[in-house]
Motif scaffolding. Structure first.
Motif, PDB file in Angstrom:
ATOM      1  N   SER A  52       1.145  -1.639  -0.191  1.00  0.00           N
ATOM      2  CA  SER A  52      -0.120   0.030   0.359  1.00  0.00           C
ATOM      3  C   SER A  52       0.942   1.694   0.129  1.00  0.00           C
ATOM      4  CB  SER A  52      -0.912  -0.135   0.878  1.00  0.00           C
ATOM      5  OG  SER A  52      -1.503  -1.112   1.080  1.00  0.00           O
ATOM      6  N   THR A 142      -4.382  -3.610  -0.919  1.00  0.00           N
ATOM      7  CA  THR A 142      -3.953  -4.633  -1.410  1.00  0.00           C
ATOM      8  C   THR A 142      -4.886  -5.578  -1.282  1.00  0.00           C
ATOM      9  OG1 THR A 142      -2.073  -3.192  -0.683  1.00  0.00           O
ATOM     10  CG2 THR A 142      -1.395  -5.317  -1.532  1.00  0.00           C
ATOM     11  N   ASP A 160      -6.587  -3.967  -6.233  1.00  0.00           N
ATOM     12  CA  ASP A 160      -5.055  -3.480  -5.979  1.00  0.00           C
ATOM     13  C   ASP A 160      -5.303  -3.072  -6.404  1.00  0.00           C
ATOM     14  OD1 ASP A 160      -5.177  -5.506  -4.025  1.00  0.00           O
ATOM     15  OD2 ASP A 160      -3.498  -6.028  -5.044  1.00  0.00           O
TER      16      ASP A 160
END
Ligand code: ACO
Length: 311
Positions: A52, A142, A160
């Motif tokens: 992330s 994510t 994602d």
């Protein structure tokens, strides 16, 4: 300054695309079933080792470039995520370091799919009050890390990615109003029960609740601003399922040409889905100055919220 204005957007999607056909070789499903029930054709997946912080930083760099600003111009960073790479430091602090900003207030907001709306509403309050002047607001997920890739009822839904916006304190709106709600009684319908476990969802119940609740918050937003549904130029919804999006558009009597739809290629990217949709529309020059945009989302918690803004 009594308002905040959204002055730029940016986004990042990982290179790897997983389409329904490939997914059908992993679990017992089909492209036809997934498209008919959700409108999703494919989703992006983070690379091995990509998380992330990485995706959020790339989206933020693009938003800063679009705004013509340096990272040092930012005095507030809020990241909405339900999939941080670490328990702490917050994703916001890790992104701050990667961008090369020191001293800005930086923190994460956790409201699952409604996270970006919560973060946007929070930043708006900081700017309206004068507590900050230039905010970076990011939604990043994510989801592939918390999805059970053997559960066909959930793994087909998520993807994602990251989206970011820059908000600036201003004399004129900008953001006209934001509306946030939650009801913690429904945790078991949609949750990741423990830090190391997978996402579970009772899809049918969540679906029904989402349609009803989003109808309500659209009405609440219109009423608070003395508007009618015909005043809205664009709907920028959370991208969970095309049928939920169509139901909300119907409540607004808005033709689908006025609805930003990215679910087909992004899947549900939770807190990143609204800023990804915003940037998608900005890149295609969809919005005209003065148009009214309604942003909305519903997700785990349950949480739900909306933001009305003049472009
Ligand atoms: N492929 C083929 N069949 C499947 C699949 C699949 N991937 N998944 C489930 N099925 C089967 C089920 O087993 C069931 O079979 P049965 O009738 O023999 O028992 C049948 O399909 C119907 O399943 P339902 O769950 O009733 O299907 P539904 O029409 O509700 O669609 C879906 C499921 C797409 C998950 C839908 O409920 C949905 O989108 N829910 C909302 C999700 C959402 O909006 N979440 C919001 C926020 S997410 C967040 O906050 C993180």
């Amino acid at each position: 300054p009594n308002y905040s204005q959204l002055i730029a957007t940016g986004s990042y999607l990982p290179e790897r695309v997983l389409d329904n056909h490939e997914l059908s070789t992993w679990v017992d499903t089909s492209d036809e079933w997934i498209v008919a029930r959700t409108g999703i054709h494919s989703r992006h997946l983070a690379a091995e080792g990509q998380g992330s912080v990485d995706m959020a930083t790339r989206a933020a760099e693009r938003a800063l470039a679009a705004a013509g600003l340096q990272a040092t111009d930012i005095d507030l960073i809020i990241v909405a995520t339900t999939t941080p790479d670490q328990i702490f430091p917050s994703t916001a602090c890790l992104v701050q370091a990667r961008l090369g900003n020191q001293g800005a207030a930086a923190f994460d907001v956790q409201a699952v799919c409604t996270g970006f709306i919560y973060a946007l509403a929070t930043a708006d309050q900081f700017l309206r009050s004068g507590a900050a002047t230039t905010a970076l607001v990011i939604g990043v997920e994510t989801m592939s890390r918390i999805v059970d890739w053997q559960d066909r009822s959930t793994c087909i839904l998520f993807g994602d990615g990251a989206g970011a916006v820059i908000l600036r304190a201003a004399q004129q709106p900008g953001i006209l109003s934001t509306h946030l709600h939650a009801d913690g009684r429904y945790a078991e319908l949609l949750q990741v029960p423990q830090a190391e476990s997978h996402l579970t969802m009772q899809g049918n119940a969540v679906f029904r609740m989402a349609v009803r609740t989003l109808g309500d918050i659209v009405q609440e937003t219109l009423s608070a601003n003395g508007l009618q549904s015909s005043d809205i130029d664009w709907l920028v919804p959370h991208q969970a399922n095309i049928r939920i999006i169509q139901a909300t558009a119907e409540k607004l009597a808005l033709p689908m040409e006025r609805v930003v739809v990215t679910v087909g290629k992004h899947g549900n990217v939770s807190a990143a889905s609204v800023p990804l949709a915003l940037d998608h529309a900005v890149q295609r020059n969809c919005f005209r100055p003065g148009q009214l945009l309604l942003l909305e989302a519903f997700g785990g918690g349950f949480t739900w919220g909306s933001a009305l803004l003049r472009w």
